[in-house]
Design a protein around this motif. Structure first.
Motif, PDB file in Angstrom:
ATOM      1  N   LEU A  69     -10.421   0.438   2.275  1.00 56.19           N
ATOM      2  CA  LEU A  69     -10.465  -0.941   2.785  1.00 56.19           C
ATOM      3  C   LEU A  69      -9.120  -1.342   3.387  1.00 56.19           C
ATOM      4  N   ALA A  70      -8.026  -1.023   2.701  1.00 48.54           N
ATOM      5  CA  ALA A  70      -6.689  -1.417   3.176  1.00 48.54           C
ATOM      6  C   ALA A  70      -6.300  -0.680   4.448  1.00 48.54           C
ATOM      7  N   ILE A  71      -6.712   0.570   4.578  1.00 48.38           N
ATOM      8  CA  ILE A  71      -6.318   1.366   5.741  1.00 48.38           C
ATOM      9  C   ILE A  71      -7.244   1.125   6.928  1.00 48.38           C
ATOM     10  N   TYR A  72      -8.542   0.963   6.677  1.00 48.11           N
ATOM     11  CA  TYR A  72      -9.501   0.916   7.776  1.00 48.11           C
ATOM     12  C   TYR A  72     -10.146  -0.436   8.039  1.00 48.11           C
ATOM     13  N   ALA A  73     -10.324  -1.260   7.037  1.00 48.38           N
ATOM     14  CA  ALA A  73     -11.208  -2.403   7.220  1.00 48.38           C
ATOM     15  C   ALA A  73     -10.521  -3.768   7.203  1.00 48.38           C
ATOM     16  N   ILE A  74      -9.675  -3.996   6.257  1.00 45.41           N
ATOM     17  CA  ILE A  74      -9.139  -5.341   6.049  1.00 45.41           C
ATOM     18  C   ILE A  74      -7.838  -5.535   6.823  1.00 45.41           C
TER      19      ILE A  74
END
Length: 150
Positions: A69-74
């Motif tokens: 999530l931290a690397i790709y989404a948020i």
């Protein structure tokens, strides 16, 4: 597909933005100078260029799905937490001029691109492979280039 320094068009855009950095670039948040920001971004690349035994901080980001999530989404918020080894205010390194630090950052970025096998440990996210590092480096550079209006 998420932007990554491993994609030629995304890399070229980041390089153009880095080249556009000037002493007069306006900081939108934080306390780093523009030269300190270049030093800070280069330190992330050092994890890839000179992998060492790195202690992974005990945060939720070291676990899936939070890493993804931290690397790709948020999107990263302004004033996001920084690992102590990347924190220029805590590390207190000798920081050169903007031209010097920008050149070192650009050279380190090119050196990372030349590495075929990347399996390095990040202090917040743990062990990452080439694909994740490509995205993480792009996202980190994008975050700080936006910080300085580039």
């Amino acid at each position: 597909m998420a932007n990554s320094i491993l994609q030629p068009a995304a890399l070229q855009h980041i390089e153009q933005r880095l080249a556009a950095l000037q002493e007069t670039s306006v900081r939108q948040w934080g306390t780093m100078t523009i030269a300190e920001m270049c030093w800070h971004c280069r330190q992330q690349l050092e994890f890839v260029l000179q992998p060492t035994e790195t202690k992974v901080l005990n945060t939720m980001f070291r676990y899936q799905p939070f890493t993804w999530l931290a690397i790709y989404a948020i999107p990263w918020p302004k004033e996001s937490p920084t690992a102590p080894s990347l924190d220029v205010k805590k590390a207190k390194p000798e920081v050169g001029t903007l031209l010097e630090e920008k050149a070192k950052l650009t050279n380190a970025l090119q050196a990372v691109l030349q590495k075929e096998n990347i399996e390095a440990t990040h202090p917040l996210f743990g062990k990452l492979g080439r694909k994740d590092w490509g995205r993480l480096i792009w996202k980190h550079l994008d975050h700080h280039l936006r910080q300085f209006s580039c």
